[in-house]
Design an enzyme around this catalytic site. Structure first.
Site, mmCIF file in Angstrom:
data_model
loop_
_atom_site.group_PDB
_atom_site.id
_atom_site.type_symbol
_atom_site.label_atom_id
_atom_site.label_comp_id
_atom_site.label_asym_id
_atom_site.label_seq_id
_atom_site.Cartn_x
_atom_site.Cartn_y
_atom_site.Cartn_z
ATOM 1 N N CYS A 87 69.616 83.483 46.759
ATOM 2 C CA CYS A 87 70.773 82.616 46.612
ATOM 3 C C CYS A 87 71.222 82.742 45.164
ATOM 4 O O CYS A 87 70.416 82.539 44.250
ATOM 5 C CB CYS A 87 70.421 81.176 46.938
ATOM 6 S SG CYS A 87 71.741 80.000 46.542
ATOM 7 N N GLU A 112 19.352 80.784 52.008
ATOM 8 C CA GLU A 112 19.746 79.407 52.291
ATOM 9 C C GLU A 112 21.215 79.384 52.702
ATOM 10 O O GLU A 112 22.005 80.193 52.218
ATOM 11 C CB GLU A 112 19.554 78.520 51.054
ATOM 12 C CG GLU A 112 18.165 78.580 50.449
ATOM 13 C CD GLU A 112 18.103 77.911 49.078
ATOM 14 O OE1 GLU A 112 18.964 77.046 48.799
ATOM 15 O OE2 GLU A 112 17.219 78.251 48.289
ATOM 16 N N TYR A 125 18.387 71.603 46.497
ATOM 17 C CA TYR A 125 17.822 72.956 46.538
ATOM 18 C C TYR A 125 17.470 73.547 45.178
ATOM 19 O O TYR A 125 17.059 74.699 45.092
ATOM 20 C CB TYR A 125 18.796 73.905 47.230
ATOM 21 C CG TYR A 125 20.225 73.826 46.702
ATOM 22 C CD1 TYR A 125 20.577 74.308 45.438
ATOM 23 C CD2 TYR A 125 21.228 73.259 47.476
ATOM 24 C CE1 TYR A 125 21.862 74.232 44.969
ATOM 25 C CE2 TYR A 125 22.532 73.174 47.017
ATOM 26 C CZ TYR A 125 22.843 73.655 45.762
ATOM 27 O OH TYR A 125 24.125 73.562 45.296
ATOM 28 N N CYS A 167 72.511 75.481 43.100
ATOM 29 C CA CYS A 167 71.647 75.292 44.272
ATOM 30 C C CYS A 167 70.593 74.218 43.987
ATOM 31 O O CYS A 167 69.786 74.366 43.054
ATOM 32 C CB CYS A 167 70.966 76.607 44.629
ATOM 33 S SG CYS A 167 69.811 76.477 46.007
ATOM 34 N N ASP A 171 29.398 73.988 51.978
ATOM 35 C CA ASP A 171 30.737 73.852 51.396
ATOM 36 C C ASP A 171 30.946 72.389 51.013
ATOM 37 O O ASP A 171 31.578 71.616 51.738
ATOM 38 C CB ASP A 171 31.784 74.312 52.409
ATOM 39 C CG ASP A 171 33.130 74.583 51.750
ATOM 40 O OD1 ASP A 171 33.184 74.602 50.509
ATOM 41 O OD2 ASP A 171 34.111 74.774 52.478
ATOM 42 N N LYS A 189 24.971 78.369 52.533
ATOM 43 C CA LYS A 189 25.832 77.968 51.416
ATOM 44 C C LYS A 189 26.714 76.803 51.882
ATOM 45 O O LYS A 189 27.698 76.994 52.589
ATOM 46 C CB LYS A 189 26.691 79.140 50.945
ATOM 47 C CG LYS A 189 27.484 78.853 49.684
ATOM 48 C CD LYS A 189 28.197 80.101 49.195
ATOM 49 C CE LYS A 189 28.914 79.814 47.875
ATOM 50 N NZ LYS A 189 30.008 78.821 48.038
ATOM 51 N N CYS A 217 72.292 80.203 52.222
ATOM 52 C CA CYS A 217 71.166 79.447 51.673
ATOM 53 C C CYS A 217 70.982 78.142 52.441
ATOM 54 O O CYS A 217 71.958 77.391 52.641
ATOM 55 C CB CYS A 217 71.434 79.148 50.194
ATOM 56 S SG CYS A 217 70.201 78.060 49.431
ATOM 57 N N CYS A 259 72.041 75.098 49.849
ATOM 58 C CA CYS A 259 73.396 74.833 49.350
ATOM 59 C C CYS A 259 74.489 75.501 50.173
ATOM 60 O O CYS A 259 75.683 75.249 49.936
ATOM 61 C CB CYS A 259 73.513 75.271 47.888
ATOM 62 S SG CYS A 259 73.400 77.065 47.650
ATOM 63 N N LYS A 273 29.472 85.862 51.097
ATOM 64 C CA LYS A 273 30.563 85.086 51.683
ATOM 65 C C LYS A 273 30.899 85.613 53.067
ATOM 66 O O LYS A 273 31.006 86.826 53.273
ATOM 67 C CB LYS A 273 31.807 85.159 50.780
ATOM 68 C CG LYS A 273 31.595 84.604 49.373
ATOM 69 C CD LYS A 273 31.239 83.142 49.371
ATOM 70 C CE LYS A 273 32.388 82.257 49.768
ATOM 71 N NZ LYS A 273 33.459 82.175 48.780
#
Length: 710
Positions: A447, A129, A247, A452, A133, A131, A429, A432, A335
């Site tokens: 950093c 069958e 099902y 910061c 989602d 699958k 960064c 800062c 899968k």
């Protein structure tokens, strides 16, 4: 207003006769509408036009409006009500709704087929069958009438969504008479199971409308279906265009069907929407062919699928194969390989984490991959960017690793624009402006500024997260506004917030009158209660919540096991810390440095004064016999029967001398597999490590002894 012609049809000098005539017509209309609903959804073979169907429904509504005493909950007119619920009541399933084991490729699928052959000495028929989602649903019919609908929940207990499921057009409110003969006891309740899904076209329309109205779009059709099922107003659910594929049955003994193939036929006959893409296979070659065809057709289907489910057909054979702790042995979910798409890499930005680590992030032209919209994906570090040689402006290949985490595989070099330059990590960064440094032997730039803002946000989010102090409702938006307003700068500031100032917090948006939107008193009250509750979290969770580099949840537990109070931990030296099982010199240095930093010690002292728990409390009563000393346990999945968290279960095992680890190895003594156990369970099976159920775990905690059969 009722049609005057309809009123005249049942005019009579005898009121009882008029009522009887109306009742007969109502019953006939209901049967006719149910028949055409069955042809449309279950058979995909409508006999009348939509307009003719609508005419029948209109007449039935008018008759019921004129004769309200004849309205029945199972009438087709009752699908959309005005019910608005405060919450969804818990529903205990007739039998547990198990998860499925996964086969990630055809080799793993063949290994499962070989186990089936070993079980019966031959290849037996299996049913393949698609699958779907979507979101699992359980429908209960009593005497043929729909009486309850429940979500899957934790597999044992779900949520009552009956009112909302009545709005889903392909769900029969009453089983068809022709199928009632297939029930062992036609008057008994029966629980039937399947999947609620949202068609791709409906999902696209829903998201387009959401964006047009300034709302957030759903990530994928599965989330949209699940969210639609849990609407408090059933009218909202009715407008979401949900569908089902059924099902399964909770108890096969309630049906005359002897296997899955017959069950699917009976479900169609009963009036349910059953996926037409199913096949009864008698060889591995047929199973492979079905899977390969499904994969090729995946894109053209009007709904999302993520694989194929293969089940032993015979119910008797299913029963003989039985179940593991988490899944039936008689079924497997193959899968599909991760779906790959190409899209434009618009930019590479830098994300600053709570420890200062700077991660390059791919900013992508939004693309749907494996059912979800992907617009960002981590590039991990500068070495990975160079290894993959991705550049701004490239067309890149994107996939979702394990159908979960977005990943950039690399560029399509033939489509690279002229002038695209290799990307380099910035020198400062982005939050800062402080210099970024890269320590020898490390992949990440960092950093190192203590002020910061980006690090502050991540540290505050981490403290409030479910795995740490679990301050429910304290999300990124609220934390950001608290930081911007100057109200909080570190985790100790949480405990000085009061309900009034939280209620007045400006959320950075305005209403239609141009007035600032405030957080509000209701949310503020809940947050203050959640902050207060967090004070009693275990010391191990506090230690994890502090965000010390390299200290995860399991490591924090190991540390607390050796140093059960913050005062004792502050007195330990690097050598003492490195001697703790599971710690070592790198983590020891990180802890020691953190606890020698004045700013960090000041935060800890403020947490102490606020009443936050800074010591691990012993188990009440006398010390338990250390009967589990020398044994190592690994916990995976949810513990649904006991309601314990894995941390709580781990603490109970440790109280009897056991070691609790976060990873499975040949040295692991036992793996405890709860609901939805993951890769740790799979690894335990592959290594031959004994697996305990939750019932086994409860017995171990109670008696201090592992069951002889384990």
């Amino acid at each position: 207003m009722a049609d005057p012609n309809t009123d005249k049809l049942f005019e009579s000098d005898d009121p009882e006769q008029a009522a009887a005539d109306a009742k007969d017509r109502i019953d006939a209309l209901r049967r006719e509408i149910e028949h055409h609903t069955y042809l449309y959804y279950a058979k995909d073979a409508p006999e009348i036009s939509d307009a003719a169907f609508d005419s029948l429904m209109r007449e039935l509504r008018e008759l019921e409006a004129a004769h309200p005493d004849f309205i029945d909950p199972s009438s087709p007119t009752q699908r959309v009500g005005g019910y608005v619920g405060e919450q969804f009541a818990p529903v205990t399933h007739e039998r547990r709704m198990y998860s499925l084991d996964n086969a990630m490729d055809l080799d793993e699928l063949d290994a499962w087929l070989e186990r089936v052959v070993e079980a019966f000495g031959r290849m037996v028929p299996v049913v393949c069958e698609l699958k779907i989602d979507g979101s699992s649903i359980a429908l209960t019919y009593d005497d043929g009438v729909l009486v309850r609908a429940a979500t899957r929940g934790d597999g044992t207990t779900g949520e009552d969504v009956t009112v909302n499921m009545r709005t889903v057009r392909d769900v029969p409110l009453r089983l068809r008479e022709a199928a009632m003969a297939g029930l062992v006891d036609a008057e008994a309740a029966i629980e039937l199971r399947g999947e609620v899904y949202m068609p791709k076209s409906s999902f696209d329309s829903l998201n387009a409308a959401a964006v047009a109205n300034g709302k957030s779009a759903f990530a994928n059709p599965r989330n949209a279906a699940a969210g639609s099922l849990r609407q408090k107003d059933a009218k909202v659910t009715a407008g979401r265009d949900l569908s089902t594929f059924m099902y399964a049955v909770a108890d096969e003994g309630k049906l005359a069907a002897t296997g899955q193939w017959e069950l699917l036929a009976w479900l169609r006959e009963a009036g349910f929407h059953v996926n037409p893409d199913v096949k009864r296979c008698e060889s591995a070659e047929e199973v492979h062919a079905f899977c390969e065809t499904a994969l090729k057709r995946r894109e053209e289907l009007p709904y999302e699928i993520d694989g194929v489910v293969v089940k032993v057909d015979s119910f008797a054979m299913q029963e003989s194969m039985g179940y593991t702790a988490r899944a039936p042995r008689w079924a497997i979910a193959y899968k599909f390989p991760p779906e790959e798409k190409t899209t434009l890499l618009r930019d590479i930005t830098v994300q600053v984490g709570r420890t200062g680590a700077c991660t390059p992030v791919a900013e992508l032209e939004a693309v749907v991959v494996a059912g979800s919209t992907v617009a960002r994906a981590t590039l991990h570090n500068i070495d990975e960017v160079h290894r993959k040689d991705v550049r701004i402006g490239d067309t890149v290949i994107v996939r979702k690793a394990g159908d979960v985490i977005p990943e950039v595989l690399g560029p399509v070099l033939s489509l690279r624009p002229e002038g695209a330059e290799p990307w380099e990590m910035p020198t400062v960064c982005p939050s800062c402006g402080s210099p970024l440094v890269r320590e020898e032997g490390e992949a990440a730039y960092r950093c190192i500024s203590i002020d910061c803002p980006a690090q502050s946000l991540e540290r505050l989010r981490h403290w409030a997260s479910r795995g740490a102090m679990d301050i429910e409702g304290m999300g990124e938006e609220i934390i950001s506004r608290l930081i911007e307003s100057g109200r909080i700068t570190d985790v100790a500031d949480y405990y000085s917030l009061d309900e009034v100032e939280l209620a007045l917090l400006d959320m950075g948006r305005v209403n239609k009158d141009g007035e600032p939107i405030r957080l509000g008193s209701t949310v503020a009250a809940k947050l203050v209660a959640a902050i207060e509750a967090s004070k009693s979290r275990s010391f191990a969770r506090v230690l994890f919540g502090l965000g010390i580099r390299h200290v995860g949840k399991t490591t924090a537990e190991f540390i607390v096991g050796a140093y059960p109070t913050i005062d004792a931990l502050e007195q330990a030296n690097e050598e003492d810390l490195a001697a703790i099982d599971g710690v070592g010199p790198v983590i020891a240095k990180s802890i020691w440095t953190f606890l020698r930093t004045p700013d960090n010690l000041a935060v800890i002292e403020r947490l102490r004064k606020a009443g936050v728990n800074l010591e691990e409390h012993a188990v009440a009563g006398e010390e338990l016999p250390q009967t589990l000393a020398g044994l190592t346990f690994v916990l995976t999945g949810s513990l649904v029967k006991s309601g314990m968290t894995r941390d709580e279960a781990g603490a109970a095992l440790k109280a009897r001398g056991a070691k609790v680890s976060g990873s499975v190895s040949k040295k692991t003594s036992y793996v405890v597999a709860g609901e939805a156990a993951g890769s740790k369970y799979d690894k335990a099976v592959s290594l031959g490590v004994p697996v305990l159920t939750e019932d086994d775990l409860l017995a171990v905690i109670e008696t201090g002894e592992v069951p002889p059969s384990a």
